[in-house]
Design a protein around this motif. Structure first.
Motif, PDB file in Angstrom:
ATOM      1  N   ILE A  99       0.955  -1.268   0.056  1.00 61.55           N
ATOM      2  CA  ILE A  99       0.006   0.119  -0.007  1.00 61.55           C
ATOM      3  C   ILE A  99       0.904   1.125   0.020  1.00 61.55           C
ATOM      4  N   ALA A 100       0.945   2.174  -1.101  1.00 57.37           N
ATOM      5  CA  ALA A 100       1.426   3.497  -1.128  1.00 57.37           C
ATOM      6  C   ALA A 100       0.624   4.671  -0.785  1.00 57.37           C
TER       7      ALA A 100
ATOM      8  N   ALA B  94       7.809  -0.798   6.519  1.00 52.97           N
ATOM      9  CA  ALA B  94       7.578   0.250   5.495  1.00 52.97           C
ATOM     10  C   ALA B  94       8.767   1.158   5.147  1.00 52.97           C
ATOM     11  N   VAL B  95       8.669   1.777   4.245  1.00 52.89           N
ATOM     12  CA  VAL B  95       9.754   2.407   3.841  1.00 52.89           C
ATOM     13  C   VAL B  95       9.281   3.905   3.260  1.00 52.89           C
ATOM     14  N   ILE B  96       9.842   5.006   3.761  1.00 49.96           N
ATOM     15  CA  ILE B  96       9.434   6.223   3.420  1.00 49.96           C
ATOM     16  C   ILE B  96      10.316   7.143   2.507  1.00 49.96           C
ATOM     17  N   GLY B  97       9.807   7.973   1.620  1.00 49.42           N
ATOM     18  CA  GLY B  97      10.327   8.792   0.865  1.00 49.42           C
ATOM     19  C   GLY B  97      10.444  10.356   1.463  1.00 49.42           C
TER      20      GLY B  97
ATOM     21  N   LYS C  58       9.142  10.485 -11.197  1.00 46.63           N
ATOM     22  CA  LYS C  58       8.628   9.334 -11.858  1.00 46.63           C
ATOM     23  C   LYS C  58       9.345   8.276 -11.143  1.00 46.63           C
ATOM     24  N   THR C  59      10.239   8.141 -10.386  1.00 42.08           N
ATOM     25  CA  THR C  59      10.920   7.060  -9.904  1.00 42.08           C
ATOM     26  C   THR C  59      10.891   6.980  -8.443  1.00 42.08           C
ATOM     27  N   ALA C  60       9.892   7.806  -7.859  1.00 45.09           N
ATOM     28  CA  ALA C  60       9.545   7.764  -6.316  1.00 45.09           C
ATOM     29  C   ALA C  60       9.179   6.554  -5.918  1.00 45.09           C
ATOM     30  N   LEU C  61       8.318   5.747  -6.458  1.00 47.97           N
ATOM     31  CA  LEU C  61       7.612   4.663  -6.217  1.00 47.97           C
ATOM     32  C   LEU C  61       8.455   3.498  -6.488  1.00 47.97           C
ATOM     33  N   LEU C  62       9.366   3.537  -7.375  1.00 49.89           N
ATOM     34  CA  LEU C  62      10.358   2.492  -7.748  1.00 49.89           C
ATOM     35  C   LEU C  62      11.413   2.391  -6.528  1.00 49.89           C
ATOM     36  N   TYR C  63      11.631   3.444  -6.205  1.00 49.19           N
ATOM     37  CA  TYR C  63      12.653   3.602  -5.264  1.00 49.19           C
ATOM     38  C   TYR C  63      12.236   2.923  -3.664  1.00 49.19           C
ATOM     39  N   LEU C  64      11.053   3.249  -3.477  1.00 48.94           N
ATOM     40  CA  LEU C  64      10.569   2.771  -1.934  1.00 48.94           C
ATOM     41  C   LEU C  64      10.162   1.107  -2.290  1.00 48.94           C
ATOM     42  N   ILE C  65       9.808   0.666  -3.459  1.00 47.85           N
ATOM     43  CA  ILE C  65       9.492  -0.684  -3.569  1.00 47.85           C
ATOM     44  C   ILE C  65      10.793  -1.535  -3.569  1.00 47.85           C
ATOM     45  N   ASN C  66      11.742  -1.103  -4.324  1.00 48.38           N
ATOM     46  CA  ASN C  66      13.033  -1.522  -4.351  1.00 48.38           C
ATOM     47  C   ASN C  66      13.587  -1.867  -2.919  1.00 48.38           C
ATOM     48  N   THR C  67      13.479  -0.809  -2.241  1.00 52.09           N
ATOM     49  CA  THR C  67      14.035  -0.795  -0.850  1.00 52.09           C
ATOM     50  C   THR C  67      13.283  -1.734  -0.039  1.00 52.09           C
TER      51      THR C  67
ATOM     52  N   PHE D 185       5.016   7.089   1.016  1.00 51.61           N
ATOM     53  CA  PHE D 185       5.741   5.805   1.588  1.00 51.61           C
ATOM     54  C   PHE D 185       5.103   4.691   1.231  1.00 51.61           C
ATOM     55  N   VAL D 186       5.381   3.280   1.529  1.00 49.64           N
ATOM     56  CA  VAL D 186       4.842   2.067   1.359  1.00 49.64           C
ATOM     57  C   VAL D 186       4.608   1.454   2.458  1.00 49.64           C
ATOM     58  N   VAL D 187       3.740   0.622   2.531  1.00 47.91           N
ATOM     59  CA  VAL D 187       4.061  -0.390   3.794  1.00 47.91           C
ATOM     60  C   VAL D 187       3.256  -1.636   3.193  1.00 47.91           C
ATOM     61  N   ARG D 188       3.762  -2.671   3.764  1.00 46.29           N
ATOM     62  CA  ARG D 188       3.281  -4.184   3.565  1.00 46.29           C
ATOM     63  C   ARG D 188       1.501  -4.160   3.663  1.00 46.29           C
ATOM     64  N   ARG D 189       1.005  -4.845   2.805  1.00 44.19           N
ATOM     65  CA  ARG D 189      -0.337  -4.946   3.097  1.00 44.19           C
ATOM     66  C   ARG D 189      -0.920  -5.827   4.321  1.00 44.19           C
ATOM     67  N   SER D 190       0.066  -7.033   4.497  1.00 45.76           N
ATOM     68  CA  SER D 190      -0.046  -7.754   5.691  1.00 45.76           C
ATOM     69  C   SER D 190      -0.196  -7.288   7.032  1.00 45.76           C
ATOM     70  N   ILE D 191       0.617  -6.070   7.068  1.00 47.46           N
ATOM     71  CA  ILE D 191       0.851  -5.309   8.523  1.00 47.46           C
ATOM     72  C   ILE D 191      -0.346  -4.236   8.558  1.00 47.46           C
ATOM     73  N   ILE D 192      -1.050  -3.741   7.519  1.00 53.24           N
ATOM     74  CA  ILE D 192      -2.236  -2.904   7.817  1.00 53.24           C
ATOM     75  C   ILE D 192      -3.396  -3.948   7.944  1.00 53.24           C
ATOM     76  N   GLU D 193      -3.362  -5.211   7.418  1.00 48.95           N
ATOM     77  CA  GLU D 193      -4.485  -6.061   7.753  1.00 48.95           C
ATOM     78  C   GLU D 193      -4.361  -6.617   9.252  1.00 48.95           C
ATOM     79  N   GLU D 194      -3.063  -6.654   9.748  1.00 52.77           N
ATOM     80  CA  GLU D 194      -2.717  -7.383  11.006  1.00 52.77           C
ATOM     81  C   GLU D 194      -3.163  -6.004  12.296  1.00 52.77           C
ATOM     82  N   LEU D 195      -2.874  -4.841  11.753  1.00 46.18           N
ATOM     83  CA  LEU D 195      -3.306  -3.602  12.511  1.00 46.18           C
ATOM     84  C   LEU D 195      -4.792  -3.395  12.719  1.00 46.18           C
ATOM     85  N   GLY D 196      -5.619  -3.811  11.712  1.00 44.10           N
ATOM     86  CA  GLY D 196      -6.835  -3.458  11.461  1.00 44.10           C
ATOM     87  C   GLY D 196      -7.271  -1.966  10.892  1.00 44.10           C
TER      88      GLY D 196
END
Length: 419
Positions: free
Chosen positions: A143-144, A172-175, A154-163, A220-231
């Motif tokens: 989730i971004a 999570a990774v923040i830009g 244009k490269t913003a999301l690519l850097y976040l996901i790559n990291t 920023f991006v965060v793992r979907r599984s984390i958001i699900e677990e946090l509710g």
């Protein structure tokens, strides 16, 4: 010589101010080291076929002035369009946001672009609620989140996901966000300097020292599984970014700062709008602090302990110290009350001021084009003007939080006005 209550209060304020100043200097120097590393970083991007799916959430309430540019920038990201979905939550808008979004959707009909329109029953309750609504409609592995006034590179999301894809310990990774309208007036120039120094240099320093960062609310991006677990996001939190950061750390994950991922956002152009926005930020952080400080000694995550300590220092120790020192100074001018503690305290104050100027000036050298004569001339003035306004913001936010708590009043979300 017998010390009076004034003397003890003065010593308290002096120690507290210097303690926070020392912490910020350490963070700035550490941030400088991290930025230097990133400047020489050669990133090996994940192959296109190996990239995960991403859902980009954009909460939007009455954003017709900025949302068009934001949506077009997000749809133009260097990311495979078959692996990216854009979800804009048109959250009970009363302006032309809905029509504008529908027109853009027609232009990008080959893209996975969804618009969720809410009414005053399920929507209009703040950013956290809007994000929860958008998350229910999302499908991505990650989730971004971007604010409605953002234009990412244009490269913003690519850097976040790559990291985040290369390190399973990251939740999570923040830009980084930069000030889009920094040249509009003196206020936006101050905000630009504040953002670079007190936000991004501090984030870089915290990561370098402690592998610690706080989600900034956009880019920023965060793992979907984390958001699900946090509710989902806490709907009571008006600083939802800080609050969810704390919970991610409690889960045992880290949040990393990737400064090569950059977005530009619009900042307030008037003091009235700035004061409202910053008061919401500060009040939200006081809520987070009050929510977690009660279990301080039960917390086993050292990173979370540092953040709780840092917020407490800023909003209580430092704030009270500045107020006390100002009151003592005024009393000494108009009454017979004097500080009897021996020592040349003017020199200590002057040294603190010089260190402030040097610290902020050092930050500006890390950003291309920011270490110019105009900015360097603003830094010494900033201490006596812009920084003092923050004291009023903090005082008001604490008062409003206490007032709402006593009256059991539901906190209302203030949406920053656009220009």
């Amino acid at each position: 010589m017998k010390l009076t209550i004034i003397d003890y209060l003065f010593i308290y304020s002096l120690v507290s101010i210097w303690m926070l100043l020392f912490v910020n200097i350490i963070l700035a120097l550490s941030g400088y080291v991290y930025y230097t590393k990133c400047a020489n970083l050669k990133v090996n991007f994940i192959g296109k076929d190996n990239l995960p799916t991403v859902s980009i959430l954009v909460p939007a309430h009455n954003e017709e002035r900025v949302i068009g540019k934001t949506v077009k920038a997000l749809l133009s990201l260097n990311y495979p369009k078959e692996k990216m979905e854009l979800i804009v939550i048109n959250d009970n808008s009363s302006d032309g946001t809905k029509d504008l979004l529908e027109n853009i959707k027609k232009q990008y009909e080959n893209y996975n672009f969804k618009i969720i329109n809410t009414d005053n029953i399920i929507g209009g309750k703040g950013k956290s609620n809007a994000l929860n609504i958008g998350f229910k409609h999302s499908k991505g592995e990650y989730i971004a989140v971007y604010d409605a006034d953002n234009t990412p590179l244009k490269t913003a999301l690519l850097y976040l996901i790559n990291t985040i894809e290369k390190d399973k310990s990251l939740g999570a990774v923040i830009g980084k966000f930069r000030t889009r309208n920094k040249d509009r007036n003196v206020l936006t120039r101050f905000i630009n300097i504040e953002t670079l120094s007190f936000q991004w240099m501090a984030q870089a320093g915290r990561w370098q020292l402690l592998n610690l960062c706080t989600i900034p609310g956009t880019n920023f991006v965060v793992r979907r599984s984390i958001i699900e677990e946090l509710g989902g996001w806490d709907t009571k939190a008006i600083a939802e970014d800080t609050e969810i950061s704390f919970r991610i750390y409690k889960m045992g994950y880290k949040i990393k700062f990737m400064p090569l991922s950059v977005t530009f956002e619009q900042e307030p152009e008037t003091l009235r709008v700035w004061f409202k926005q910053r008061t919401r930020w500060a009040k939200g952080n006081v809520y987070v602090l009050s929510k977690y400080i009660g279990g301080l000694f039960k917390v086993r995550v050292k990173n979370l302990l540092f953040d709780i300590f840092y917020f407490f220092t800023v909003y209580f120790l430092f704030l009270s110290s500045v107020v006390i020192s100002d009151v003592i100074f005024i009393l000494s001018l108009f009454t017979n009350i004097k500080v009897q503690v021996a020592g040349n305290f003017f020199v200590l104050w002057l040294l603190a001021y010089v260190l402030f100027v040097l610290e902020v000036s050092l930050t500006l050298t890390m950003e291309k084009g920011e270490s110019n004569i105009r900015n360097l001339a603003l830094v010494p003035v900033m201490y006596f003007t812009y920084c003092q306004l923050w004291m009023l913001v903090a005082l008001k936010s604490i008062f409003l939080y206490i007032k709402d708590t006593i009256l059991k009043k539901e906190t209302k979300w203030y949406k920053t006005e656009r220009f």
